[in-house]
Design a protein around this motif. Structure first.
Motif, PDB file in Angstrom:
ATOM      1  N   LYS A 233     -17.879  -6.287  -7.601  1.00  0.00           N
ATOM      2  CA  LYS A 233     -18.932  -5.285  -7.817  1.00  0.00           C
ATOM      3  C   LYS A 233     -19.560  -4.868  -6.485  1.00  0.00           C
ATOM      4  O   LYS A 233     -19.802  -3.676  -6.249  1.00  0.00           O
ATOM      5  CB  LYS A 233     -20.002  -5.847  -8.752  1.00  0.00           C
ATOM      6  CG  LYS A 233     -21.084  -4.841  -9.107  1.00  0.00           C
ATOM      7  CD  LYS A 233     -22.065  -5.418 -10.122  1.00  0.00           C
ATOM      8  CE  LYS A 233     -23.173  -4.425 -10.460  1.00  0.00           C
ATOM      9  NZ  LYS A 233     -24.106  -4.973 -11.468  1.00  0.00           N
ATOM     10  N   ILE A 256     -17.524  -0.524 -12.324  1.00  0.00           N
ATOM     11  CA  ILE A 256     -18.805  -1.239 -12.219  1.00  0.00           C
ATOM     12  C   ILE A 256     -19.411  -1.431 -13.603  1.00  0.00           C
ATOM     13  O   ILE A 256     -19.932  -2.506 -13.933  1.00  0.00           O
ATOM     14  CB  ILE A 256     -19.770  -0.485 -11.282  1.00  0.00           C
ATOM     15  CG1 ILE A 256     -19.283  -0.584  -9.829  1.00  0.00           C
ATOM     16  CG2 ILE A 256     -21.191  -1.039 -11.401  1.00  0.00           C
ATOM     17  CD1 ILE A 256     -20.028   0.311  -8.862  1.00  0.00           C
ATOM     18  N   ALA A 257     -19.337  -0.390 -14.434  1.00  0.00           N
ATOM     19  CA  ALA A 257     -19.853  -0.496 -15.804  1.00  0.00           C
ATOM     20  C   ALA A 257     -19.062  -1.537 -16.604  1.00  0.00           C
ATOM     21  O   ALA A 257     -19.631  -2.292 -17.399  1.00  0.00           O
ATOM     22  CB  ALA A 257     -19.778   0.866 -16.494  1.00  0.00           C
ATOM     23  N   ASP A 260     -20.333  -4.938 -15.515  1.00  0.00           N
ATOM     24  CA  ASP A 260     -21.639  -5.224 -16.115  1.00  0.00           C
ATOM     25  C   ASP A 260     -21.485  -5.675 -17.568  1.00  0.00           C
ATOM     26  O   ASP A 260     -22.179  -6.601 -18.023  1.00  0.00           O
ATOM     27  CB  ASP A 260     -22.535  -3.987 -16.037  1.00  0.00           C
ATOM     28  CG  ASP A 260     -23.004  -3.684 -14.623  1.00  0.00           C
ATOM     29  OD1 ASP A 260     -22.972  -4.606 -13.783  1.00  0.00           O
ATOM     30  OD2 ASP A 260     -23.391  -2.524 -14.362  1.00  0.00           O
ATOM     31  N   GLU A 261     -20.602  -5.035 -18.287  1.00  0.00           N
ATOM     32  CA  GLU A 261     -20.359  -5.411 -19.680  1.00  0.00           C
ATOM     33  C   GLU A 261     -19.723  -6.797 -19.761  1.00  0.00           C
ATOM     34  O   GLU A 261     -20.064  -7.598 -20.632  1.00  0.00           O
ATOM     35  CB  GLU A 261     -19.443  -4.374 -20.339  1.00  0.00           C
ATOM     36  CG  GLU A 261     -19.198  -4.592 -21.823  1.00  0.00           C
ATOM     37  CD  GLU A 261     -20.456  -4.457 -22.668  1.00  0.00           C
ATOM     38  OE1 GLU A 261     -20.505  -5.076 -23.749  1.00  0.00           O
ATOM     39  OE2 GLU A 261     -21.388  -3.734 -22.252  1.00  0.00           O
ATOM     40  N   LYS A 264     -22.080  -9.936 -19.655  1.00  0.00           N
ATOM     41  CA  LYS A 264     -22.967 -10.259 -20.767  1.00  0.00           C
ATOM     42  C   LYS A 264     -22.411 -11.473 -21.502  1.00  0.00           C
ATOM     43  O   LYS A 264     -21.830 -11.377 -22.579  1.00  0.00           O
ATOM     44  CB  LYS A 264     -23.091  -9.063 -21.713  1.00  0.00           C
ATOM     45  CG  LYS A 264     -23.750  -7.851 -21.070  1.00  0.00           C
ATOM     46  CD  LYS A 264     -23.785  -6.671 -22.029  1.00  0.00           C
ATOM     47  CE  LYS A 264     -24.412  -5.440 -21.390  1.00  0.00           C
ATOM     48  NZ  LYS A 264     -24.408  -4.275 -22.315  1.00  0.00           N
TER      49      LYS A 264
END
Length: 272
Positions: A233, A256-257, A260-261, A264
């Motif tokens: 990232k 990047i998204a 981020d997912e 979690k």
């Protein structure tokens, strides 16, 4: 295929042969008045042989030799593949598989046998061996090797770093990223996301001697994977600042998204 003691060397020879075969396939498989069915079949056979070479090499990563011995014979029955050889196997995959194998993307062949499918074929081939390298059992053996042999072992951290640096080489050399590589890079993040959110599947009856068991959520697998995602990232954010290509910037933002997912971890699925 490989009758020697060096899968890398044997596979490199094999790939050289395949690169000689592809340009000749049209002449060798077609005659006037015939269809291109034989060309399509033999092209698939070439790609199948390439996959076998990739499999021979990938097996050595996190690999263990078994020597059949009786109790009166000296030496270990099981020993891990040499650290430097495992590292060389990752370098081989980065060079011959994960770098787009343009030599097999022969338009003179492809426009005779299909109207679409090349990008998906390359992605599927690359991701299947990527998933094989990033297999829970294989990663478990790498962790155990380090636990038993310390600095003499090819650690999971080093393997993950070598793999990332190969698949994302464009972030450091600032080169263009083609569609095949973009597909691979997203497949790479998807696999790391799978590792972050899943446990090892139940092992089928009779496969216990071939698949190494591990409890993923309490092993080093997720912590090393998380570290790899965080490093990537940071590199992607730097890449965003350097790139002026709108398509590449969109690719980086999407990746990047995805990261981020993947992070979690509260959504981790438990196997039944």
């Amino acid at each position: 295929e490989d009758l020697g003691d060096d899968a890398i060397k044997a596979s490199e020879y094999g790939i050289k042969n395949l690169k000689r075969i592809i340009p000749e396939l049209m002449e060798w498989t077609t005659e006037d008045g015939e269809t291109y069915d034989e060309l399509e079949y033999m092209y698939a056979q070439v790609l199948g042989q390439f996959r076998r070479y990739m499999g021979h090499v990938a097996t050595n990563i996190g690999g263990v030799y078994q020597y059949y011995k009786t109790s009166d014979q000296k030496g270990a029955v099981y020993s891990h593949v040499n650290k430097n050889y495992q590292k060389a196997c990752i370098a081989f995959l980065n060079q011959h598989l994960f770098e787009t194998p343009y030599w097999m993307i022969n338009k003179d062949i492809l426009n005779k046998i299909e109207y679409a499918g090349t990008t998906n074929r390359i992605r599927s081939m690359q991701s299947s061996y990527l998933n094989r390298v990033l297999d829970f059992g294989r990663m478990a053996r790498i962790i155990e090797n380090e636990a038993l042999n310390g600095s003499n072992a090819y650690s999971l951290t080093e393997m993950m770093s070598d793999l990332k640096d190969g698949i994302w080489a464009e972030l450091k050399n600032n080169k263009s990223i083609d569609v095949y590589r973009r597909n691979l890079q997203k497949s790479y993040i998807s696999r790391l996301a799978y590792i972050m959110k899943n446990e090892q599947s139940s092992i089928p009856a009779g496969w216990g001697d071939y698949i190494t068991k591990i409890k993923v959520d309490v092993s080093d697998i997720r912590s090393v994977t998380m570290g790899t995602l965080l490093d990537l990232k940071k590199e992607l954010k730097k890449g965003l600042k350097k790139s002026s290509d709108k398509g590449i910037k969109s690719h980086f933002n999407y990746c990047i998204a995805m990261i981020d997912e993947a992070m979690k971890v509260d959504e981790v699925k438990k196997s039944s």
